[in-house]
Design an enzyme around this catalytic site. Structure first.
Site, PDB file in Angstrom:
ATOM      1  N   TYR A 161       2.570   8.513   1.024  1.00 52.53           N
ATOM      2  CA  TYR A 161       3.558   7.480   0.737  1.00 52.53           C
ATOM      3  C   TYR A 161       3.909   7.474  -0.748  1.00 52.53           C
ATOM      4  O   TYR A 161       5.089   7.376  -1.132  1.00 52.53           O
ATOM      5  CB  TYR A 161       3.017   6.122   1.168  1.00 52.53           C
ATOM      6  CG  TYR A 161       3.982   4.969   1.026  1.00 52.53           C
ATOM      7  CD1 TYR A 161       5.030   4.803   1.924  1.00 52.53           C
ATOM      8  CD2 TYR A 161       3.821   4.024   0.017  1.00 52.53           C
ATOM      9  CE1 TYR A 161       5.910   3.720   1.810  1.00 52.53           C
ATOM     10  CE2 TYR A 161       4.684   2.939  -0.103  1.00 52.53           C
ATOM     11  CZ  TYR A 161       5.727   2.803   0.796  1.00 52.53           C
ATOM     12  OH  TYR A 161       6.586   1.733   0.678  1.00 52.53           O
TER      13      TYR A 161
ATOM     14  N   SER B  27       8.575   2.430  -4.693  1.00 53.11           N
ATOM     15  CA  SER B  27       7.427   1.535  -4.562  1.00 53.11           C
ATOM     16  C   SER B  27       6.583   1.667  -5.806  1.00 53.11           C
ATOM     17  O   SER B  27       6.557   2.715  -6.461  1.00 53.11           O
ATOM     18  CB  SER B  27       6.580   1.918  -3.340  1.00 53.11           C
ATOM     19  OG  SER B  27       5.332   1.224  -3.340  1.00 53.11           O
TER      20      SER B  27
END
Length: 253
Positions: free
Chosen positions: A159, A144
């Site tokens: 995350y 990401s």
């Protein structure tokens, strides 16, 4: 080495109706792949399996907890029985975590790591065992842009850390599996209009996010699917250990 005429791509994270996984599965089906579909949602797996089966695609679905070695092993045993050899793996399954750094618990941290990082590892190990025997394979992991910028509204530190771990995992896999004819690459999506971003983005929110992106829009699952399709292709055999930012130029290095 050439791909076998009949080949399977295993795709994780196919459960969300508006998710990237379903769009990737449809794109790969159109490119001639048989598909092993993985998600923890039984309803989600059933829906996309039924859709593709009705369209004439050779497909098998497996309800799987990718953080469990036993669950992953059972999924691949099913694919071995139902489908042609596994040549491709697309690790898309993941969970976001918007918890601020100082509010993180060990339990929350471990869960985010288990799904995003450990799950990718277990899927790679299972797929690569099959690919090594074939002498060819393609692995695509999903990191990401959060791994680069540390997070934002929809996900924060845990995350970002898990998705950064995916980049290291990808590079290690590329180095160790390359001699077996297997490539491993990563995609870093920028803002993509999917359920993981909190559902359908309003036009106002999309416009605000697009203002910081040179191409002037947020991404779509089809943008990611196009990159996956290339990295899984026969043509990508000399592309290995690379991380691609698919973000419209939001983070230009």
């Amino acid at each position: 080495m050439e791909f076998p005429a009949r080949r399977t791509a295993v795709v994780t994270g196919v459960g969300a109706p508006r998710g990237i996984g379903r769009v990737v599965a449809r794109r790969l089906a159109a490119d001639g792949w048989s598909l092993g579909l993985v998600d923890i949602s039984a309803d989600g797996v059933a829906e996309i399996t039924r859709e593709l089966t009705d369209a004439g695609v050779e497909v098998s679905g497996a309800v799987t907890d990718i953080s469990s070695p036993e669950s992953v092993a059972a999924a691949f045993e099913r694919f071995d029985a139902d489908l042609p050899p596994v040549v491709g793996l697309v690790n898309l399954a993941g969970i976001a975590d918007p918890t601020p750094l100082m509010d993180l618990t060990v339990e929350g941290w471990n869960r985010t790591m288990a799904v995003n990082a450990t799950g990718s590892l277990l899927m790679i190990q299972a797929a690569a065992r099959r690919m090594i025997d074939l002498g060819v394979g393609r692995i695509v992991n999903t990191s990401s842009i959060t791994a680069v910028d540390g997070g934002g509204t929809f996900s924060k530190t845990s995350y970002a850390a898990a998705k950064a771990a995916v980049l290291g995992l990808t590079r290690g896999a590329a180095r160790e599996l390359g001699p077996h004819g297997i490539t491993a690459n990563a995609i870093l999506p920028g803002p993509i209009d999917t359920d993981i971003m909190g559902g359908t983005l309003t036009d106002e929110r999309k416009a605000g996010m697009a203002a910081g992106i040179p191409v002037g829009r947020v991404g779509t699952p089809a943008d990611i699917a196009a990159m996956v399709a290339f990295l899984l292709s026969q043509d990508a055999g000399f592309v290995n250990g690379v991380s691609y930012q698919v973000d419209g130029g939001k983070h230009i290095n």
